[in-house]
Scaffold this motif. Structure first.
Motif, PDB file in Angstrom:
ATOM      1  N   GLU A 306       0.780  -1.213  -0.030  1.00  0.00           N
ATOM      2  CA  GLU A 306       0.086   0.207  -0.066  1.00  0.00           C
ATOM      3  C   GLU A 306       1.045   1.201  -0.043  1.00  0.00           C
ATOM      4  O   GLU A 306       0.652   2.371  -0.720  1.00  0.00           O
ATOM      5  N   ARG A 307       2.033   1.110   0.856  1.00  0.00           N
ATOM      6  CA  ARG A 307       2.690   2.634   0.924  1.00  0.00           C
ATOM      7  C   ARG A 307       3.412   2.714  -0.221  1.00  0.00           C
ATOM      8  O   ARG A 307       3.644   3.875  -1.010  1.00  0.00           O
ATOM      9  N   THR A 310       1.219   4.137  -2.691  1.00  0.00           N
ATOM     10  CA  THR A 310       1.003   5.533  -2.520  1.00  0.00           C
ATOM     11  C   THR A 310       2.347   6.425  -2.893  1.00  0.00           C
ATOM     12  O   THR A 310       1.820   7.393  -3.592  1.00  0.00           O
ATOM     13  N   ASP A 314       1.634   9.204  -6.275  1.00  0.00           N
ATOM     14  CA  ASP A 314       2.067  10.598  -5.288  1.00  0.00           C
ATOM     15  C   ASP A 314       2.326  11.426  -6.764  1.00  0.00           C
ATOM     16  O   ASP A 314       3.384  11.399  -7.248  1.00  0.00           O
TER      17      ASP A 314
END
Lengths: 583, 569
Positions: A306-307, A310, A314
């Motif tokens: 998930e990170r 992200t 971004d």
């Protein structure tokens, strides 16, 4: 499957292949399990019946079991390779993403997540890829094969399994649902208590400074004890799900074995079938139990995925405010409105003849109340030396960042000659600019390679010449391996002035027509300041220069001094009106 | 009971055995850990016994005896099925409880070992990553218990019991099982342990390199972009990434081999034991019922060994942690107290005289300070200007007895610092250090550590002088606001003011301030410096800064350059 997992598998071919391989291997494995159970049952039933035992079934059993071993090896090998490939692919995508992120933003994130993500964080994917995904594939394949075989050999036992098998996920989900609610608010407390030790150890110098280190010895023990109690409260509930899982699985084996024994007593069943059922029944439950165990280990992998997404998704959103250790750059760091457009590919005009112009330029960082630069206009003649003065945070560094193409104006234009900077390939334009920042970064390479940053193919003689011009040659030669000394964070420590002069040597070697200097003499003591000033003045000679200069030493060498205050420029002033250093 | 893997591993380590030393710290908790190991072994034994009893039940039933002769077995199968889950649950709870208790005690021990080393004794206090790793190392003790020792104990319990039962039924089968189990349970894990250590080195080096490049890509992003070197730097990072992937590929070949070999040995045991049993049965030496039980025992005994290769790999990691912890326990404190410390005066204004001071961080390094002479007259505020790396923080560390001085003298109130207890020295000389820390607790607790008996009025007054009060009063929870941790709640300026408040609250006879305005914008910094000089009037103060603005009120200003003091003309 969560959306993140689906995306992970969709975007990484290594994982897609892995999932397919796992399914195929699980199918083959299920076949081998069935073969092993039947063969062993046959061998034992024959022995029981007192029939002379031919060695063929025993040899076949050995072969099947050896094949299972081989399959296990292949499964592990492929899974770990898939994990390595997936991590490599993600690492590549993250670094590619970094390459196209505004440099100032990256620096704002310098202690940030992405660095940890690239090095240690990605490894959390291992349990997910190596453990969880293959068990998921096995869960889909193995119970089905086993039950199908049992339906054919002994449908009563198959029925028991078919009825009890779904109990595992159902109970698991029920218990999970119940515990999730109870544990969710425990985690915060747990992480706080768990982090206490690191916090105290990190603060140990402070505790000692105030004589509180002895007092904390007791607190460390108490907090660890509190952490244990809180953890145990959570675990008592959390382990319930695995308890239910295990119990359903083992109880089911008993549920299968006891009726089979009773039917044998009644002579309704032969021993071969009974033994096959006994050997196969646990195998039907095994993948589900394994999935339950792997699920916990995979959670961190999913969180990391998930990170990662992200970071990849971004789109230059505003960065979180950081500790302003470098106030001058802070304003520029905080956020980037947008990267200069990469559409135009106009060849860069020659900066030796073209004028640098800012035309009503406004730069506004998202999340800031006031713009960093407000309708600023400025033009700099080729060869002119302009000094920028003014309080920190007034927009001086933003002005340099504009000319470097690190920041794009919200409105207005930055032009070189007649060309808009936004239409240029930033790398082509930057080839004509040398920049010496306030705190230059030294890379974990040799001194020579650090100086070569802009011209990797420069000869040793050229590097030495640049170092001499920057008055860096003397101290470099005193380093343990002179120009071969490896620098960087863990390398030889250099003083601020020495770092500054290596950065100046970089600029000398690059020999670019435009020079942007950001407070090259800040944070230096008088002796170093004099040396750096001398080197800087040499460098400015014959080049268009914009120098952010807080102190006086460089101001006498400027043709024009411009004060930047609250994002606006004020009219040129005469030199020597700046505050004087303490004397 | 302790793992044989462990013993095998320790035997190869030269000199002190770090893992054994780590175990010794955990040993006092054996009363808690033994039941966990027993429950774990019980649960694995129950699983094995469940299948073996079921096999016996089925085979016996095939002989069609009266129901009464198998009823005990039926009850046993059901009981074992229920007991297995219950024992597993108990094992996990007891294991975690015991391990966490052991960790709690061990943390205190590590903390006590760290106290005399902070901040100059080990590099971890200068490097956040190292510090995090150190704390993770302490948690490795938990893995040693939960992932290495307890599973190994259970595995060996099952292996021994099944072998014994098999030997009772048929000695030669027991012998074969014992042989193959030894290979799978002892030799193989030892091999995995050795291999994990070897492949680890190359990968660790590549990972360290990647970490360095990643730092360069972030911190040096602007330099790289400005000099058109971004592509090259990324390529370099990518190459190391590929190297790591290649090493991981190679590692994959060997790591999954271990579990495959266990399976191979299992098949050897099953086929071999079955063959032996069939022959014995034919010869009339083995009842038919035992035939299936023996085959099942051979099968299940190896299933309990399945976690051992992973445990061996984990042990290799634990050993690395144990070695670092052993080093920590062996590191001598940089400053030792004299046998009979001289007391220091604490009330009257005290001066400090530094003469010909020489400080070296490590033997063999060039001195960080050499020939430093500095006088802090009682009640005077001296400002020391120096660039980063000039040795100013070393000077403060020497004054606070965090680092020893090898030559020269520091006299405080006429006493030589060497002759005093370090804790006494820090009661006299303290303030804002370079590595000051915001604890993850309330503002009040963060301040009170400087003077636990301070009243609310004292807090307010100190905060007011450091210009922190206004900010605190805008916070919804005021003094009880949680700060620290992620550090996102405070700006850099507020952090500095918090440190300053702390120092003013401590109110030591000699106040030292290392860069108290770091991170403040120049106007505020000048104002804060002026405030500090005002607040410390009449108090012996050493103020270190690289900034020259706002120092008009100082009694004396000197600069520190390359380890020497140069007066500002």
């Amino acid at each position: 499957m969560k959306p993140v997992e689906r995306r992970l598998i969709r975007e990484l071919p290594a994982l897609r292949r892995h999932l397919m391989c796992s399914a195929v291997l699980a199918l083959v494995g299920a076949g081998l399990i069935v073969a092993q159970a039947s063969l062993l049952a046959t061998v034992l039933a024959n022995g029981f019946a007192g029939r002379p035992h031919p060695s063929t079934p025993l040899a076949a059993l050995a072969a099947v079991m050896a094949l299972r071993a081989l399959l296990t090896w292949a499964r592990g090998l492929l899974a770990q390779r898939a994990a390595a490939d997936a991590k490599h692919a993600l690492r590549g995508r993250i670094t590619a993403r970094l390459q196209h992120t505004s440099p100032l933003r990256l620096m704002a994130h310098r202690h940030g997540e992405t660095a940890t993500l690239l090095t240690r964080g990605l490894d959390a994917l291992d349990p997910y890829v190596v453990g969880y995904l293959p068990t998921m594939a096995a869960t889909a394949v193995v119970p089905l094969t086993v039950v199908a075989w049992l339906v054919w050999t002994d449908w009563t036992s198959a029925l028991i399994i078919v009825v009890t098998l779904p109990l595992i996920p159902v109970f698991g989900a029920l218990v999970g649902l119940h515990t999730a609610r109870r544990t969710a608010h425990q985690w915060q407390l747990l992480s706080r208590l768990g982090g206490h030790f690191l916090d105290v150890v990190a603060g140990l110098p402070t505790l000692r400074a105030f004589g509180r280190e002895q007092h904390q010895t007791r607190v460390v023990g108490e907090m660890a004890e509190a952490h244990r109690r809180a953890t145990m409260r959570t675990l008592r509930v959390a382990f319930l799900s695995s308890f239910v899982l295990e119990t359903v699985a083992t109880l089911s084996v008993a549920l299968v074995a006891v009726p089979v024994g009773l039917r044998l007593l009644g002579g309704e069943l032969d021993l071969r079938t009974a033994l096959t059922v006994l050997f196969l029944a646990p195998e039907a439950y095994l993948p589900l139990r394994a999935a339950g165990a792997a699920f916990h280990d995979s959670a961190e992998g999913i969180a990391v995925a998930e990170r990662i997404f992200t970071v990849l998704d971004d789109k230059d959103t505003p960065a979180a405010p950081t500790t302003p250790t470098v106030p001058a750059v802070q304003t520029a760091q905080t956020a980037q409105t947008k990267q200069p457009a990469r559409t135009g590919r106009v060849p860069a005009p020659d900066a030796r003849t073209g004028q640098l112009r800012l035309d009503e330029v406004t730069v506004h960082y998202p999340g800031r109340a006031a713009p960093a630069l407000r309708q600023v206009s400025l033009s700099v003649r080729p060869g002119e030396h302009v000094a920028l003065v003014g309080p920190s945070g007034a927009g001086k560094s933003t002005l340099l960042a504009l000319l470097l193409g690190f920041v794009a104006p919200e409105s207005g234009r930055v032009t070189v000659g007649a060309t808009d900077l936004a239409d240029l390939d930033p790398d082509q334009w930057r080839a004509q600019v040398a920049w010496v920042p306030q705190r230059p970064h030294l890379f974990a390479q040799s001194v020579a390679d650090n100086i070569r940053l802009g011209r990797p193919r420069a000869s040793d003689a050229e590097v030495r010449q640049a170092a001499r011009a920057a008055s860096a040659d003397l101290f470099i030669e005193e380093l343990p391996k002179a120009y071969g000394t490896v620098l960087g964070e863990r390398g030889t420590g250099l003083s601020a002035g020495q770092r500054q002069r290596i950065a100046l040597a970089r600029a000398f070697l690059k020999d670019a027509p435009v020079l942007l200097l950001d407070e090259p003499t800040a944070h230096l003591d008088p002796v170093h300041e004099a040396a750096v000033t001398r080197a800087t003045v040499n460098l400015m000679h014959g080049r268009t220069s914009l120098v952010v200069a807080h102190r006086t030493s460089l101001l006498p060498h400027a043709d024009r001094i411009i004060t930047v205050r609250a994002g606006s420029l004020t009219l040129p002033r005469t030199p020597f009106t700046q505050e004087l250093p303490v004397s | 009971m302790t793992s044989h893997v462990e013993a095998a591993a320790a035997a190869r380590t030269r000199g002190p055995r770090p893992t054994v030393r780590l175990l010794r710290h955990l040993l006092p908790y054996w009363r808690r850990l033994l039941p966990a190991a027993l429950a774990s072994a019980g649960s694995e034994l129950a699983a094995a016994a469940l299948l073996a009893t079921a096999a016996w039940l089925i085979t016996r039933a095939a002989e069609q005896p009266p129901l009464a002769s198998v009823s005990v077995a039926i009850v046993a199968v059901r009981a074992l099925a229920l007991g297995r889950g219950a024992l597993r649950y108990t094992d996990r709870l007891l294991g975690h409880d015991g391990a966490l208790r052991a960790i709690a005690g061990f943390r205190t021990r590590v903390y006590e070992a760290l106290v005399p080393l902070a901040p100059a004794g080990i590099p971890a206090f200068r490097d956040g990553d190292l510090l995090t790793r150190l704390v993770d190392d302490v948690d490795a003790a938990q893995d040693l218990l939960l992932r290495v020792l307890i599973p190994s104990a259970a595995a060996y319990a099952v292996a021994t019991t099944t072998t014994a039962v098999a030997a009772l039924m048929l000695p030669q089968a027991g012998l074969l099982l014992a042989l193959l189990l030894t290979v799978a349970g002892l030799l193989l894990p030892a091999l995995v342990l050795a291999l994990s250590r070897r492949t680890g080195h190359a990968e660790k080096a590549a990972r360290a390199e990647l970490a360095t490049y990643t730092v360069d890509l972030h911190r040096g992003a602007a330099d790289l972009a400005a000099y058109g070197a971004r592509g090259r730097a990324h390529e370099r990072a990518h190459r190391v990434g590929a190297q790591i992937a290649a090493l991981e590929h190679r590692k994959a070949l060997t790591t999954s081999l271990a579990s495959a070999v266990v399976l191979l040995l299992q098949s050897g045991a099953t086929v071999g034991v079955s063959w032996l049993a069939l022959h014995a049965h034919e010869a009339g030496a083995l009842p038919a019922v035992h035939l299936t039980v023996l085959a099942v025992l051979a099968l299940v005994s190896f299933e309990a060994l399945a976690p051992l290769p992973a445990a061996a790999r984990r042990l290799a990691e634990v050993r690395a942690s144990a070695r670092r912890l052993a080093e920590l326990f062996d590191t001598p404190p940089p400053v030792a107290d004299p046998p009979a410390p001289v007391p220091l005066p604490t009330d009257e204004p005290i001066g400090v005289d530094i003469t010909d001071l020489r400080v070296r961080h490590r033997a063999g390094d060039p001195p960080a300070l050499d020939g430093v002479n500095l006088r802090l007259p009682p009640g005077h505020r001296v400002v020391l200007i120096g660039a980063s790396g000039s040795g100013k923080s070393t000077l403060i560390a020497a004054l606070m007895r965090f680092v020893p001085y090898e030559a020269g003298s520091i006299r405080v109130g006429g006493r030589e610092l060497r002759d005093c207890a370090a804790a006494d020295v820090r009661r006299v000389i303290t303030g804002v250090t370079q590595d000051a820390h915001v604890f993850h607790t309330t503002i009040r607790a963060n301040l009170l550590l400087a003077r636990p008996e301070a009243t609310a009025a004292d807090l307010r007054e100190a905060a007011r002088r450091a210009r922190l009060l206004n900010w605190i009063e805008t916070l919804p929870d005021r003094w009880d606001t949680l700060i620290g941790g992620d550090g996102a709640t405070m700006s850099g300026g507020q952090r500095q003011r918090l440190f300053l408040t702390r120092a003013l609250l401590a109110d030591p006879p000699v106040l030292v301030l290392d860069e108290p305005t770091e991170g403040l914008d120049p106007d505020t910094a000048a104002a804060v410096l002026a405030d500090i000089l005002d607040a410390t009037r009449g108090r012996t103060t050493l103020l270190i800064t690289h900034d020259r603005a706002g120092l008009a009120a100082a009694d004396e200003i000197v600069t520190l350059d390359r380890g020497r003091i140069v007066p500002v003309a």
